[in-house]
Design a protein around this motif. Structure first.
Motif, PDB file in Angstrom:
ATOM      1  N   ALA A   1     -47.411  20.966 -18.791  1.00  8.56           N
ATOM      2  CA  ALA A   1     -46.138  21.769 -17.875  1.00  8.56           C
ATOM      3  C   ALA A   1     -46.372  21.891 -18.581  1.00  8.56           C
ATOM      4  O   ALA A   1     -44.847  22.078 -18.940  1.00  8.56           O
ATOM      5  CB  ALA A   1     -45.285  20.285 -17.801  1.00  8.56           C
TER       6      ALA A   1
ATOM      7  N   GLU B   1     -59.030  21.665 -23.658  1.00  8.12           N
ATOM      8  CA  GLU B   1     -59.955  21.181 -21.983  1.00  8.12           C
ATOM      9  C   GLU B   1     -61.163  20.296 -22.852  1.00  8.12           C
ATOM     10  O   GLU B   1     -61.682  19.814 -22.247  1.00  8.12           O
ATOM     11  CB  GLU B   1     -60.111  21.717 -20.492  1.00  8.12           C
TER      12      GLU B   1
ATOM     13  N   GLY C   1     -50.677  18.135 -15.997  1.00  2.32           N
ATOM     14  CA  GLY C   1     -50.993  18.943 -16.804  1.00  2.32           C
ATOM     15  C   GLY C   1     -50.149  18.910 -18.160  1.00  2.32           C
ATOM     16  O   GLY C   1     -49.255  17.559 -18.052  1.00  2.32           O
TER      17      GLY C   1
END
Ligand code: NAD
Length: 357
Positions: free
Chosen positions: A284, A89, A282
């Motif tokens: 997944a 991230e 996101g």
């Protein structure tokens, strides 16, 4: 027209959904006489594995040299324990900052064929749901000074400085007002001015900008009230403009009330035409590599790229109409599946949309 697109496939379902968006873009190119050249670059978990950092400088350089950037998603359990800057991230925050993308645009629209997927009662959604959240993306608590320390009496303490300057508020408000002029001409500015100094400055500057747009209806709303109004009467909103942290939370809430995370695109824009386009969901990891993911949010992100970065309005309309038509025809991926509909894989959904172009 020829356009150069930097492509960050990322982790998890990223490569699958981005592949389908590229398939649809190529079909648009064929039909409208454009060439889209793709340069693949690394970011996120895969970049940590291959280069040791979540955002290699080469990725930043290649994105800056492109006309626009298409992103899948990053992250996954493999990298969850990475400390500080070694998390996937960190790549996301880094690329937004490096490309100076200060405005995040997230439309939340309830599509008729998916009305049954909306968790709100039908008497609430009968009035429709079609709003855009304009979120400030490179300021506030996510980018302010961060500190973790042990104080003089031994307590561990952490803080994140929520900081805004007048010019940062002014430029994001202008994005919102300009957008409202192309829509239903209504802006709601969301803050927490009853408690926060940064919100009081937000309110002062947003009112100053609003005075320059007398044709746009303008109001303020406190963030807690906005969270409630989004589920009580979402039809009252056209364009919501707010700071980074509030926008992060409210935009997830707004997208959830449209039915599925797999449907919502987003655009991150700066001063010029270079933008970063990505689905809001996101990576997944639970369905990665199974050809099950819904590629529509990424396909619609590509449509936003055509609209905002390349000024290709008819081409963007063609993608959005193709998605509507496929859904009207009852074609569904697993996340939006309901009785009587036809279940398809990620790649079949991409094929169907491309065929409709
Ligand atoms: P997520 O959005 O990845 O998944 C939440 C749920 O929604 C899962 O059940 C998933 O299968 C489903 N889902 C999401 N997108 C889908 C799609 N296109 N089609 C079908 N189903 C879909 O959120 P999460 O599980 O909280 O996070 C997983 C990883 O993604 C984490 O590492 C997180 O940090 C990362 N993440 C990345 C971004 C980004 O890259 N912008 C955003 C959010 C989360």
């Amino acid at each position: 027209m020829t356009k150069n697109i930097a492509v960050i496939k990322g982790d998890g379902i990223g490569p699958e959904i981005v592949g389908e968006a590229m398939k649809v873009l190529d079909k648009v190119g064929e039909k409208f006489g454009h060439t889209f050249n793709y340069t693949q670059v690394l970011m996120g978990g895969i970049a940590i594995d291959e280069t040791g950092v979540p955002l290699p400088q080469e990725t930043v350089d290649k994105c800056l040299a492109s006309d626009s950037v298409l992103l899948g998603a990053v992250g996954g359990p493999k990298w969850d324990k990475g400390e500080g800057g070694m998390r996937p991230e960190a790549g996301l925050l880094g690329i937004r900052g490096a490309l100076k993308l200060f405005a995040n645009i997230r439309p939340a629209k309830l599509l008729k064929p998916l009305a049954s997927a909306c968790p709100l009662k039908s008497d609430i959604t009968d009035n429709g749901l079609d709003l855009v959240i304009v979120r400030e993306l490179i300021g506030g608590a996510y980018f302010g000074e961060k500190k973790t320390c042990v104080n003089s009496i031994g307590n561990k303490t952490a803080s994140d400085l929520m900081i805004y300057s007048d010019y940062e508020i002014e430029r994001i408000c202008r994005v919102a007002f300009d957008m409202a002029r192309k829509r239903r001409k209504k802006v709601t500015s969301v803050d927490k001015a009853n408690v926060l100094d940064s919100s009081r400055l937000w309110r002062e500057i947003s009112h100053k900008v609003a005075a320059e747009y007398p044709d746009v209806e303008f109001s303020d709303m406190l963030v807690d009230n906005t969270a409630m109004q989004l589920v009580r009467n979402p039809a009252q909103f056209d364009v919501i403009v707010t700071e980074n942290l509030f926008g992060d939370i409210l935009s997830d809430e707004a997208s959830m009330i449209t039915g599925s995370l797999g449907m919502i695109p987003s655009a991150s824009l700066g001063e010029g035409s270079l933008g970063l386009y990505e689905p809001i969901h996101g990576s997944a990891p639970d369905i990665a590599g199974q050809n099950k993911a819904n590629p529509i949010a990424t396909v619609l992100s590509a449509a936003m790229m055509l609209r905002y970065s390349f000024d290709m309005q008819a081409e963007a309309d063609a993608i959005e109409a193709a998605v509507d038509s496929v859904l009207e025809g009852g074609v569904r991926t697993g996340d939006i599946m309901s009785e009587g509909m036809t279940l398809v894989s990620c790649s079949e959904m991409g094929d169907r949309i491309a065929d409709e172009i």
